[in-house]
Design a protein around this motif. Structure first.
Motif, PDB file in Angstrom:
ATOM      1  N   GLY A  15     -11.736  -5.688   1.715  1.00 13.47           N
ATOM      2  CA  GLY A  15     -10.473  -5.020   2.030  1.00 13.47           C
ATOM      3  C   GLY A  15     -10.650  -3.725   2.788  1.00 13.47           C
TER       4      GLY A  15
ATOM      5  N   ARG B  52     -13.848  -8.003  10.123  1.00 15.09           N
ATOM      6  CA  ARG B  52     -13.363  -9.091   9.258  1.00 15.09           C
ATOM      7  C   ARG B  52     -13.294 -10.413  10.026  1.00 15.09           C
ATOM      8  NH1 ARG B  52     -10.013  -7.944   4.852  1.00 15.09           N
ATOM      9  NH2 ARG B  52      -8.372  -9.282   5.704  1.00 15.09           N
TER      10      ARG B  52
ATOM     11  N   GLN C 229      -0.190  -4.898   3.240  1.00 14.55           N
ATOM     12  CA  GLN C 229      -1.506  -5.204   3.785  1.00 14.55           C
ATOM     13  C   GLN C 229      -1.715  -6.714   3.891  1.00 14.55           C
ATOM     14  OE1 GLN C 229      -3.997  -5.175  -0.420  1.00 14.55           O
ATOM     15  NE2 GLN C 229      -4.411  -3.621   1.097  1.00 14.55           N
TER      16      GLN C 229
ATOM     17  N   ASP D 133      -5.304  -9.319  -2.754  1.00 18.79           N
ATOM     18  CA  ASP D 133      -5.435  -8.031  -2.085  1.00 18.79           C
ATOM     19  C   ASP D 133      -6.744  -7.369  -2.488  1.00 18.79           C
ATOM     20  OD1 ASP D 133      -5.068  -7.153  -4.655  1.00 18.79           O
ATOM     21  OD2 ASP D 133      -3.194  -6.068  -4.281  1.00 18.79           O
ATOM     22  N   ASN D 134      -6.938  -6.091  -2.053  1.00 21.04           N
ATOM     23  CA  ASN D 134      -8.218  -5.444  -2.312  1.00 21.04           C
ATOM     24  C   ASN D 134      -8.393  -5.011  -3.769  1.00 21.04           C
ATOM     25  OD1 ASN D 134      -6.356  -3.406  -2.364  1.00 21.04           O
ATOM     26  ND2 ASN D 134      -7.343  -2.146  -0.795  1.00 21.04           N
TER      27      ASN D 134
ATOM     28  N   ALA E 217      -7.119  -9.211   1.383  1.00 21.81           N
ATOM     29  CA  ALA E 217      -8.524  -8.813   1.525  1.00 21.81           C
ATOM     30  C   ALA E 217      -9.404 -10.043   1.656  1.00 21.81           C
ATOM     31  CB  ALA E 217      -8.955  -7.985   0.317  1.00 21.81           C
TER      32      ALA E 217
ATOM     33  N   VAL F 283     -13.942  -8.232  -3.075  1.00 22.34           N
ATOM     34  CA  VAL F 283     -12.653  -8.036  -2.405  1.00 22.34           C
ATOM     35  C   VAL F 283     -12.439  -6.552  -2.062  1.00 22.34           C
ATOM     36  CG1 VAL F 283     -11.638 -10.101  -3.440  1.00 22.34           C
ATOM     37  CG2 VAL F 283     -11.416  -7.900  -4.615  1.00 22.34           C
ATOM     38  N   GLN F 284     -13.007  -5.651  -2.838  1.00 21.69           N
ATOM     39  CA  GLN F 284     -12.920  -4.229  -2.489  1.00 21.69           C
ATOM     40  C   GLN F 284     -13.634  -3.956  -1.173  1.00 21.69           C
ATOM     41  OE1 GLN F 284     -13.751  -1.217  -5.531  1.00 21.69           O
ATOM     42  NE2 GLN F 284     -13.393  -2.761  -7.124  1.00 21.69           N
TER      43      GLN F 284
ATOM     44  N   THR G 237       0.816  -1.215   0.000  1.00 18.74           N
ATOM     45  CA  THR G 237       0.000   0.000   0.000  1.00 18.74           C
ATOM     46  C   THR G 237       0.850   1.267   0.000  1.00 18.74           C
ATOM     47  OG1 THR G 237      -0.106  -0.049   2.420  1.00 18.74           O
ATOM     48  CG2 THR G 237      -1.864  -1.162   1.210  1.00 18.74           C
TER      49      THR G 237
END
Length: 333
Positions: free
Chosen positions: A259, A266, A202, A218-219, A205, A255-256, A183
């Motif tokens: 994340g 979560r 990170q 990931d996101n 996600a 995933v957005q 990130t």
């Protein structure tokens, strides 16, 4: 004999007479000079100024100019050194040309030395081993299980062998941020041969699961690495095939959303459904509470509503569903 004596006496008298006249003339001159001297002295005394008295420069006697003395034979006997100046024009022209050539030579030599100095400096700083990046002096920090040192270092090592002055820190940071799971990245040059990279990595996600294959993403839907079992705190999305799922809009929307959730939320997720792009659903607390997200639009507003409701259990009053697919009109049922 007598005649000779008379002639001799007459000649002597004549001589004596001439001598007497010369003496008289000399005396007259002396007397005249003495009188003139007295007059001049008298005038000087009369014209001499007294202490504190104004002196008119116009009344002062002027001396003879140098111009009036140049033609006299005695000129130069009083400390003046005078001689005629003869200019030899051909010789002067040769001197002028010689001086011009010397000045031109000095300028050419100075220019060549300046160019040579600049070239030597450029070569020393940019192309010599003086500031070359050594691959053994590359240090990576901030990575985790999902973003390894080896992956970041492989990208940075491509810069090894270059001068640190030629390495663009901003461009390198941009390339590192493009790695899945990264990130933020910061590159610091450690002169003369080192480089330090610090990243913010990170956690995944989500984990995509297709039969026995599991990969962390990931996101942005980019694969981080393979996993062999579920990881606590990372939601799992079951799909039919990993590669095709990464191309589906619904999975990317899911995933957005996942994340962007905080760590506590979560950890409470037990199931994720992403059948269509506008029907993303998460189930919390062993499927006791369902949150309908819709798609990833207006995500910050949706997150604020969900976070507020989850922090106020009394507001839910036993509700099993929170629908924020239309965040302007959230539904609790």
């Amino acid at each position: 004999m007598a005649g000779r004596t008379i002639r001799s006496s007459s000649h002597r008298d004549q001589h004596l007479s001439q001598t007497k006249e010369q003496d008289q003339t000399s005396d007259v001159r002396d007397i005249s000079a003495e009188r003139v001297g007295r007059v001049v002295a008298s005038e000087a005394r009369e014209s001499a100024s007294k202490p504190g008295e104004f002196v008119d420069a116009r009344s002062m006697a002027s001396g003879r100019s140098v111009g009036s003395q140049i033609d006299e034979s005695t000129f130069g006997n009083n400390g003046f050194l005078a001689r005629s100046k003869v200019i030899h024009f051909p010789q002067r022209e040769r001197e002028r040309i010689h001086t011009k050539h010397r000045v031109l030579t000095i300028r050419i030599v100075s220019t060549v030395l300046a160019i040579a100095t600049v070239c030597a400096l450029v070569w020393g700083l940019l192309f010599s081993p003086l500031l070359v990046l050594d691959s053994t002096q590359i240090h990576i920090g901030g990575t985790n299980t999902w973003v390894s040192d080896a992956r970041v270092k492989a990208l940075v090592t491509d810069q090894a062998g270059k001068s640190l002055l030629l390495i663009q820190s901003g461009k390198l940071e941009e390339q590192i941020r493009a790695l899945p799971g990264v990130t933020q990245a910061e590159v610091t040059k450690n002169y003369p041969h080192g480089l330090t990279v610090h990243v913010q990595a990170q956690v995944p996600a989500a984990i995509l699961k297709a039969d026995s294959t599991m990969v962390a993403v990931d996101n942005k839907g980019r694969i981080l690495n393979d996993v062999h079992t579920a990881v606590d705190g990372i939601p799992v999305i079951e799909v039919s095939q990993i590669e095709s799922a990464l191309k589906q809009t619904s999975v990317n929307q899911a995933v957005q959303i996942l994340g962007s959730l905080d760590e506590n939320t979560r950890k409470r997720i037990s199931t994720v459904e992403a059948k269509t792009r506008d029907s993303i659903t998460t189930k919390l607390d062993d499927n006791a509470l369902t949150i309908i997200w819709g798609d990833a639009s207006k995500l910050k507003l949706k997150m604020a509503i969900v976070t507020t409701l989850l922090s106020q259990p009394d507001t839910l009053a036993g509700a099993t569903t929170i629908d924020v697919s239309a965040p302007d009109r959230p539904i609790i049922k």
